[in-house]
Enzyme design. Structure first.
Site, short mmCIF file in Angstrom:
data_model
loop_
_atom_site.label_atom_id
_atom_site.label_comp_id
_atom_site.label_asym_id
_atom_site.label_seq_id
_atom_site.Cartn_x
_atom_site.Cartn_y
_atom_site.Cartn_z
N ARG A 1 20.55 -7.06 -8.86
CA ARG A 1 20.65 -6.58 -9.57
C ARG A 1 19.43 -5.60 -9.91
O ARG A 1 17.94 -6.30 -9.38
CB ARG A 1 21.04 -7.19 -10.78
CG ARG A 1 22.19 -8.04 -10.32
CD ARG A 1 23.52 -6.85 -10.23
NE ARG A 1 23.98 -5.81 -11.62
CZ ARG A 1 25.36 -5.11 -12.01
NH1 ARG A 1 25.38 -4.98 -10.84
NH2 ARG A 1 24.59 -4.34 -12.89
N VAL A 2 19.93 -4.69 -9.97
CA VAL A 2 18.22 -3.81 -10.66
C VAL A 2 18.62 -2.89 -12.12
O VAL A 2 17.60 -2.66 -12.73
CB VAL A 2 18.51 -2.40 -9.76
CG1 VAL A 2 17.92 -2.18 -8.57
CG2 VAL A 2 19.79 -1.09 -10.47
N ASP A 3 19.80 -3.73 -13.06
CA ASP A 3 20.60 -3.42 -14.37
C ASP A 3 20.17 -4.79 -15.32
O ASP A 3 18.98 -5.66 -14.45
CB ASP A 3 20.65 -3.13 -15.20
CG ASP A 3 22.12 -4.08 -14.56
OD1 ASP A 3 22.17 -5.17 -14.03
OD2 ASP A 3 23.45 -3.46 -14.43
N ASP A 4 19.72 -5.10 -15.53
CA ASP A 4 19.19 -6.40 -16.99
C ASP A 4 20.75 -7.60 -16.07
O ASP A 4 21.02 -7.95 -17.85
CB ASP A 4 19.31 -6.19 -18.35
CG ASP A 4 17.79 -5.49 -18.81
OD1 ASP A 4 16.85 -5.46 -17.81
OD2 ASP A 4 17.03 -4.25 -19.53
N VAL A 5 20.72 -7.90 -15.20
CA VAL A 5 21.97 -8.75 -15.53
C VAL A 5 21.42 -9.71 -13.95
O VAL A 5 21.35 -9.21 -13.35
CB VAL A 5 23.60 -8.54 -14.98
CG1 VAL A 5 24.86 -8.68 -14.55
CG2 VAL A 5 23.98 -7.13 -16.23
#
Length: 750
Positions: free
Chosen positions: A618-622
């Site tokens: 993941r590159v997001d906040d997940v």
């Protein structure tokens, strides 16, 4: 590109790559081969499908990373080392870059060569409507769809995002899973083999018996007022009643929302409040290992919380799971609670099908988001049906004689697409397992494989890594001779785990379908096709039919050749989700606005010189924990709800077993001392509000958090501290309080 393994052992290579071409114990000269055509991706494979003429492949924009090398140069030359193997010929080692399909496997595969894949893929992206219409026609439609088969706007700059497949067509996925199979002669074929939590507890249902039970529940739901389009929440463990409930809802056009029966009452209440169901289906309790979990108590608390928020549910249908808890020990609410066994079996075993439009909703599945509020991913009927069935067939090379087992829970998308719908649309025999894979010991999986003669085994890298830590004797004491295809799902599988899975579990005989996809995609997007091309341990390899992956930089510019960046998808595919329930704006903002003109997956990806895709997470906040997507904001919100927690920031860190672990930086209220008791209390708060799977692995006491002058938390720095990559912290001078970083480093091991 083709070559031969008949009368000898052959290992091929990429043209121009460092992987050598090797013939072992081949007493005959290789057959005449032609030179390679243009392109950059596939290695040479075997001559079984030898082409007698030179074939030049198109290399337009859509096809540039799947164009095959159809041939390899004649003659291997001097060979100094072996770093490619064939299924069944040798074990995979750290030096092996490639694992080739064997001649026997490829000969029987649905897609048996790169050329066949290329031709199918080429049509799927150049004529997607025609390609998918041909496949869709293999299913039952009460009324065929309008033309064209696909209508879409994939670019937010041109208006609202809209995806439609087979619009106007009338069908029913339950009918295609059950009635269609029975009518084709599979009435007495086993649909479900069920294995209970405790060894020795098992059951089964034929397709005919399954249809009877589905119809009884469908009739009951209609009798209590459930109509087409109404929501039904299902909070069940992996009993046979879980897929029965899903199919029963689909039969009458109701929209099911399965909630993983490990979520807390608060998380369940959030989902009930959002989708406003007519009925909640649960059971009184379940055994997980030696522990009894009172699910009905969790549901009762969730329903009470929902009622406080103005959402009342009139019916709670409860299955008595006697192995875990007798009904006498179950808390009961007269007027609301109904025992499944007392009512459902009294209904008729036939139920009229509700024919629905292909674009009518099939199910809601809530997934974690970066804002803290779960997202209600909405999948519709027709496209999802066609896509889940087709991906299952080709990615696992499914045959009617196979017995298939996916260890996932139906509370996740994998259980929807590859426990219930995908397999049953193909008429498969499916193993459903209630328990945990390591109870009563680490050999439980292989005991089940031998018992039911499982041929296709699909699981998560987390389980693979967990079993790796145990003695191989837990595996090798069982035969496992029935296995022919293995699969991996939920997160990238590291090469060492891949090789252990291949060597120890599969005895080097089974290809591994290392699949990449998401709740939002509905089915596999990048995946090996077991007989078509060689595998690289840890790589998801190439796109499925109709899927056009691209890698872009921060500005949304497509990157060519060898690269790393953000993984996006061009154009729609039938299994794509259509919206986020009740929040289309968030749907567009999250997935289509970051890189206009593309679906943004939120994942990073690398592409190597041979065109193989490597997912980097993941590159997001997940955070992806054991295949479960958990929003950092969700965990932070739970931590901050603790009266002694002033602030929290959560990041993901590498975890030996779970893939990613949850690392929480916690700032306490002024004057509150750090203590082990408080740490446990914080972890328990998260467990209670979200579920045990979201509990932080590490609480890092933080006097303060690194923030910019505008107040933004610098998670990049926190990730480096959590991963102990202190030499990669970068410039901290722009922080509002740079000294906070030093304090966090000092407290790291306390």
């Amino acid at each position: 590109m083709q070559s031969s393994v008949s009368n000898g052992k052959f290992v091929g290579s990429f043209v121009g790559s460092r992987v050598p071409l090797l013939f072992l114990n081949n007493k005959k000269k290789p057959e005449k081969r032609i030179t390679s055509a243009s392109a950059s991706c596939f290695c040479s494979i075997w001559n079984k499908f030898l082409y007698k003429r030179r074939i030049r492949m198109a290399t337009d924009n859509k096809l540039r990373y799947v164009t095959s090398m159809l041939e390899f140069p004649s003659g291997a030359g001097n060979i100094s080392a072996l770093n490619a193997i064939i299924l069944g010929e040798a074990l995979a080692s750290e030096e092996n870059d490639l694992v080739f399909p064997s001649d026997d496997f490829a000969r029987q595969a649905h897609v048996s060569s790169p050329q066949q894949y290329f031709e199918m893929y080429k049509r799927s992206v150049e004529d997607p409507a025609g390609f998918w219409s041909d496949i869709a026609s293999q299913f039952y439609w009460k009324k065929k769809w309008d033309q064209p088969a696909c209508s879409e706007n994939f670019d937010v700059r041109k208006g609202n995002i809209s995806i439609q497949w087979f619009k106007g067509g009338l069908t029913n996925i339950c009918y295609n899973c059950l009635d269609r199979n029975i009518e084709s002669g599979n009435a007495d074929k086993i649909a479900i083999y069920w294995e209970g939590n405790d060894p020795g507890l098992q059951d089964s249902l034929t397709y005919s018996q399954l249809l009877d039970k589905v119809c009884q529940l469908s009739n009951y739901l209609k009798d209590v007022g459930v109509k087409k389009g109404d929501a039904v929440v299902i909070y069940l463990p992996m009993l046979m009643e879980l897929p029965i409930a899903m199919l029963a809802c689909a039969r009458i056009g109701a929209v099911h929302s399965v909630v993983f029966a490990g979520y807390s009452s608060e998380s369940l209440a959030q989902r009930i409040i959002d989708c406003k169901p007519k009925v909640v289906i649960t059971c009184n309790a379940v055994k997980r290992g030696a522990k009894v979990i009172h699910l009905k108590d969790i549901v009762d608390a969730a329903l009470a919380e929902s009622a406080k928020n103005g959402i009342s549910v009139d019916v709670c249908l409860t299955y008595e799971n006697q192995i875990a808890l007798k009904r006498e020990g179950t808390k009961w609410n007269e007027g609301k609670d109904v025992w499944w066994q007392d009512f459902v079996p009294k209904y008729p075993t036939t139920c009229e099908v509700e024919w629905v439009d292909a674009e009518d909703p099939l199910f809601l599945l809530y997934t974690s988001g970066s804002t803290g509020k779960p997202k209600g991913v909405l999948h519709t009927t027709g496209g999802y049906m066609v896509y889940s069935a087709t991906t299952f067939k080709y990615a696992f090379d499914y045959k009617p004689s196979d017995v298939y087992w996916c260890t996932a829970d139906c509370g996740w998308i994998t259980g929807h697409s590859y426990v219930t719908y995908g397999p049953m649309l193909n008429g498969a025999s499916v193993v459903v397992f209630e328990g945990t894979p390591t109870y009563p010991d680490a050999g439980r999986c292989w005991d089940i494989v031998d018992k039911f003669k499982v041929t296709i085994f699909y699981t998560a890298p987390t389980l693979v890594r967990s079993l790796m830590r145990e003695s191989n004797e837990h595996v090798t004491r069982y035969s496992r001779k029935s296995l022919r295809v293995l699969g991996s799902v939920g997160e990238p599988i590291n090469p060492s785990a891949w090789r252990w899975f291949f060597n120890v579990v599969g005895d080097s005989q089974c290809p591994i379908s290392d699949t990449w996809w998401q709740t939002e995609t509905g089915g596999f997007m990048i995946t090996p096709l077991p007989g078509a091309w060689p595998q690289k341990p840890g790589s998801a390899t190439f796109p499925f039919f109709g899927v056009q992956p691209v890698i872009v930089d921060e500005k949304g510019v497509e990157i060519e050749g060898v690269c790393s960046g953000y993984l996006c998808i061009k154009n729609s595919w039938p299994g794509a989700f259509r919206t986020l329930y009740g929040d289309h704006e968030r749907y567009e903002t999250t997935y289509f606005k970051p890189f206009a003109g593309y679906y943004f997956t939120g994942d990073g990806c690398s592409r190597d010189k041979d065109g193989y895709h490597w997912l980097t997470g993941r590159v997001d906040d997940v955070i992806n924990v054991s295949g479960h997507r958990i929003g950092t904001a969700e965990v932070e919100s739970a931590l901050v709800s603790h009266p002694k927690c002033a602030e929290a920031a959560v990041v993901g860190v590498e975890h030996e077993v779970k893939g990613q672990g949850i690392y929480a930086f916690v700032t306490l209220v002024e004057g509150e001392p750090y203590s082990e008791e408080l740490r446990k209390s914080l972890v328990l708060t998260v467990r209670n509000q979200i579920g045990a799977f979201a509990a932080p692995d590490k609480i890092h006491w933080a006097p303060g958090l690194p923030k910019t002058r505008s107040g933004k938390i610098m998670r990049r720095i926190l990730r480096k501290i959590a991963s102990k990559q202190l030499d990669e912290l970068g410039d901290t001078s722009t922080l509002a309080e740079p000294h906070v970083v030093e304090q966090l480093i000092e407290l790291a091991d306390r």
